[in-house]
Write a protein that holds these residues in place. Structure first.
Motif, PDB file in Angstrom:
ATOM      1  N   HIS A 158       1.040  -0.557   0.408  1.00 15.09           N
ATOM      2  CA  HIS A 158       0.027  -0.016  -0.483  1.00 15.09           C
ATOM      3  C   HIS A 158       0.776   1.286  -0.585  1.00 15.09           C
ATOM      4  O   HIS A 158       1.911   1.463   0.943  1.00 15.09           O
ATOM      5  CB  HIS A 158      -0.815   0.091   1.002  1.00 15.09           C
ATOM      6  N   GLU A 201       2.937   0.836 -11.429  1.00 20.15           N
ATOM      7  CA  GLU A 201       4.074   1.921 -10.575  1.00 20.15           C
ATOM      8  C   GLU A 201       5.342   2.339 -10.815  1.00 20.15           C
ATOM      9  O   GLU A 201       5.516   3.449 -10.816  1.00 20.15           O
ATOM     10  CB  GLU A 201       3.296   2.021  -9.486  1.00 20.15           C
ATOM     11  N   ASN A 224      -3.540  -0.851 -11.445  1.00 22.25           N
ATOM     12  CA  ASN A 224      -4.470  -1.333 -10.068  1.00 22.25           C
ATOM     13  C   ASN A 224      -5.510  -2.585 -10.132  1.00 22.25           C
ATOM     14  O   ASN A 224      -6.397  -2.383 -11.331  1.00 22.25           O
ATOM     15  CB  ASN A 224      -5.773   0.095  -9.973  1.00 22.25           C
ATOM     16  N   GLU A 253      -8.975  -0.897   2.490  1.00 25.06           N
ATOM     17  CA  GLU A 253      -7.258   0.449   2.656  1.00 25.06           C
ATOM     18  C   GLU A 253      -6.885   0.485   1.031  1.00 25.06           C
ATOM     19  O   GLU A 253      -7.050   2.060   1.005  1.00 25.06           O
ATOM     20  CB  GLU A 253      -6.416  -0.100   3.506  1.00 25.06           C
ATOM     21  N   LEU A 310      -8.340   2.037  -3.035  1.00 23.99           N
ATOM     22  CA  LEU A 310      -9.188   2.858  -3.335  1.00 23.99           C
ATOM     23  C   LEU A 310     -10.954   1.635  -3.005  1.00 23.99           C
ATOM     24  O   LEU A 310     -11.580   2.525  -2.172  1.00 23.99           O
ATOM     25  CB  LEU A 310      -8.881   3.527  -4.492  1.00 23.99           C
ATOM     26  N   LEU A 352     -12.447   0.449  -0.240  1.00 25.31           N
ATOM     27  CA  LEU A 352     -12.165   1.546   0.878  1.00 25.31           C
ATOM     28  C   LEU A 352     -13.204   2.202   0.483  1.00 25.31           C
ATOM     29  O   LEU A 352     -14.731   2.250   1.872  1.00 25.31           O
ATOM     30  CB  LEU A 352     -11.360   1.909   1.443  1.00 25.31           C
ATOM     31  N   PRO A 393     -12.841   9.286   1.205  1.00 25.58           N
ATOM     32  CA  PRO A 393     -12.263  10.385   1.367  1.00 25.58           C
ATOM     33  C   PRO A 393     -10.814  10.585   0.309  1.00 25.58           C
ATOM     34  O   PRO A 393     -10.610   9.534  -0.437  1.00 25.58           O
ATOM     35  CB  PRO A 393     -10.897  10.011   2.296  1.00 25.58           C
ATOM     36  N   TYR A 405      -8.825  11.832  -2.454  1.00 21.25           N
ATOM     37  CA  TYR A 405      -7.422  12.530  -2.585  1.00 21.25           C
ATOM     38  C   TYR A 405      -6.754  14.029  -3.628  1.00 21.25           C
ATOM     39  O   TYR A 405      -7.145  13.580  -4.599  1.00 21.25           O
ATOM     40  CB  TYR A 405      -5.829  11.670  -2.583  1.00 21.25           C
ATOM     41  N   ARG A 448      -6.482   6.625 -12.973  1.00 26.17           N
ATOM     42  CA  ARG A 448      -6.373   4.616 -12.607  1.00 26.17           C
ATOM     43  C   ARG A 448      -6.419   3.995 -13.342  1.00 26.17           C
ATOM     44  O   ARG A 448      -7.366   4.107 -14.166  1.00 26.17           O
ATOM     45  CB  ARG A 448      -6.056   4.034 -10.954  1.00 26.17           C
ATOM     46  N   ASN A 456     -10.670   8.968 -11.194  1.00 27.67           N
ATOM     47  CA  ASN A 456     -10.859   8.557  -9.049  1.00 27.67           C
ATOM     48  C   ASN A 456     -12.277   8.714  -9.597  1.00 27.67           C
ATOM     49  O   ASN A 456     -12.989   8.412  -8.889  1.00 27.67           O
ATOM     50  CB  ASN A 456     -10.091   8.944  -8.055  1.00 27.67           C
ATOM     51  N   ARG A 491      -2.827  13.187  -1.316  1.00 27.83           N
ATOM     52  CA  ARG A 491      -0.933  12.408  -0.437  1.00 27.83           C
ATOM     53  C   ARG A 491       0.435  12.504  -1.937  1.00 27.83           C
ATOM     54  O   ARG A 491       0.054  13.643  -2.960  1.00 27.83           O
ATOM     55  CB  ARG A 491      -1.014  10.941  -1.827  1.00 27.83           C
ATOM     56  N   HIS A 535       2.073  12.212  -5.243  1.00 27.42           N
ATOM     57  CA  HIS A 535       0.841  11.545  -5.925  1.00 27.42           C
ATOM     58  C   HIS A 535       0.933  11.539  -6.886  1.00 27.42           C
ATOM     59  O   HIS A 535       1.118  12.342  -7.680  1.00 27.42           O
ATOM     60  CB  HIS A 535      -0.443  12.125  -5.759  1.00 27.42           C
TER      61      HIS A 535
END
Ligand code: NAD
Ligand code: TYD
Length: 351
Positions: free
Chosen positions: A87, A128, A181, A190, A192, A195, A207, A209, A216, A251, A275, A278
């Motif tokens: 993560h 990533e 992803n 935890e 995206l 969660l 939340p 960011y 993604r 997102n 983040r 990010h």
């Protein structure tokens, strides 16, 4: 083929073990997992019930040097390495465990593969490692420059380079997959998507960011597993294979789509601080695995999201249990305050 899988009690590893045992009725799987917070309680037992005679589980840390002597007494034709700290947010808060598992652990496993008859070694990596794309950039190909931005991405890029160096220096049959992803059942809540689903079902804020306009590239977990299997069976040693379903989305659009599926209000969306470093956009070109190995994704984003949302709806006990007291303690002491005081404030963003 009999395989040694690492991290087979985590999200993708457990789907892969299940897929492999069901697809190859003659195969045997040895699963080693440290059982960190990200491992699913009872997954080791559940996988055992699928094929009791063809599956075994051992609790082990891939970075433990004792693993080498243990492995000498095991019989396997290949190693598939899923074990990792995964993560990004945790890698910002606690990078040390990422270097230990994701770099030193891979070095240990590479030696084990070599010392046990130079076995085929599939290392599961991530998009990533290529870093962030601009909106107009073409999607990343296997030869794109590595430009990781988070401690997680840097640890994965480091392991990729070590694995490739082993392939060249020792003629090790190493293969690397880099996927986008993943989403699907059993993903730890935890990340995206899980969660978002879990918070929405509990009417808690989601939340988001920064401005939520990050992109993604989403793939259903079973399509990823099929891609890893294609590379394991048919990939060329020393090669890297990108795996993507060409599912790029902002997102904020994904979040709104899921809230609509759950009939929950968009007012749950809460913009928070960003983040650090990010990555703005990931996008992967997977022409190589399609052309060379004949792989292609089977699940559209719409179908995959529906299956995923349905699974979380039917397995409330599961995600409530993994979001139990220990997780909440961690979440409250780190996550809610993460990235400094700015992140505590909801932000005004035009979306
Ligand atoms: P996860 O966090 O759900 O599971 C990781 C598993 O590895 C857990 O079962 C954990 O107990 C185990 N583990 C952690 N450290 C270990 C250690 N030192 N020794 C042995 N076991 C250990 O992760 P995931 O999402 O299933 O990801 C699996 C792999 O796929 C990772 O290598 C990750 O980098 C890669 N990947 C993930 C995604 C994604 O979207 N989730 C995308 C591309 C690549
Ligand atoms: P995540 O699932 O952590 O995967 P990754 O960072 O490896 O891509 O996050 C996916 C995207 O969602 C990423 O742009 C960060 C963002 N995000 C949020 O906006 N809110 C959240 O609570 C989380 C966990 C992620």
């Amino acid at each position: 083929m009999n395989i040694l899988v690492t991290g087979g009690c985590g999200f993708i590893g457990s789907h892969f073990v299940e897929y492999f045992l069901k697809t190859y009725p003659e195969s045997k799987v040895i699963n080693i997992d440290k059982l960190t917070y990200a491992a699913h309680p009872d997954m080791a037992k559940h996988l055992g019930t699928l094929a009791p005679d063809r599956y075994s589980f051992f609790q082990f840390d891939i970075a433990d040097s004792n693993l080498k002597s243990w492995a000498k007494n095991q019989s396997f034709d290949a190693i598939v390495n899923f074990a990792a700290e995964t993560h990004v947010d945790r890698s910002i808060l606690d990078p040390d465990s990422f270097i230990r598992t994701n770099v030193l652990g891979v070095q240990n496993l590479l030696a084990i593969a070599r010392e046990n008859g130079n076995k085929r070694f599939v290392h599961v990596s991530t998009d990533e490692v290529y870093g962030s794309l601009k909106p107009s950039d073409p999607t990343s190909v296997e030869t794109s420059q590595l430009d990781p931005n988070s401690p997680y991405a840097a640890s994965k890029a480091s392991a990729d380079l070590i694995a490739l160096a082993n392939a060249r220096t020792y003629k090790q049959p190493v293969l690397i997959t880099r996927c986008t992803n993943n989403y699907g059942p059993y993903q730890f809540p935890e990340k995206l998507l899980p969660l978002l689903i879990a918070n929405a079902l509990e009417d808690k804020p989601i939340p988001v960011y920064g401005d939520g306009k990050q992109v993604r590239d989403w793939i259903y977990v079973v399509d990823h597993c099929r891609g890893i299997d294609a590379v394991l069976q048919k990939g060329r040693p020393g090669e890297i294979y990108n795996i993507s379903s060409s599912g790029e989305a902002h997102n904020i659009d994904v979040i709104k789509k899921v809230l609509d599926m759950l009939h929950k209000p968009h007012s749950l969306i809460t913009f928070v601080g960003d983040r650090p470093a990010h990555d703005r956009r990931y996008g992967l070109n997977s022409s190589k695995i399609k052309q060379e190995l004949g792989w292609s994704p089977k699940t559209t984003f719409e179908e995959g999201l529906k299956k995923t949302v349905d699974w979380y709806l039917s397995n409330v006990d599961w995600w409530k249990k993994v979001r139990g007291a220990e997780y909440l303690k961690y979440y409250q002491s780190n996550y809610e305050n993460k990235f400094g005081s700015e992140s505590k404030k909801p932000k005004e963003v035009n979306s």
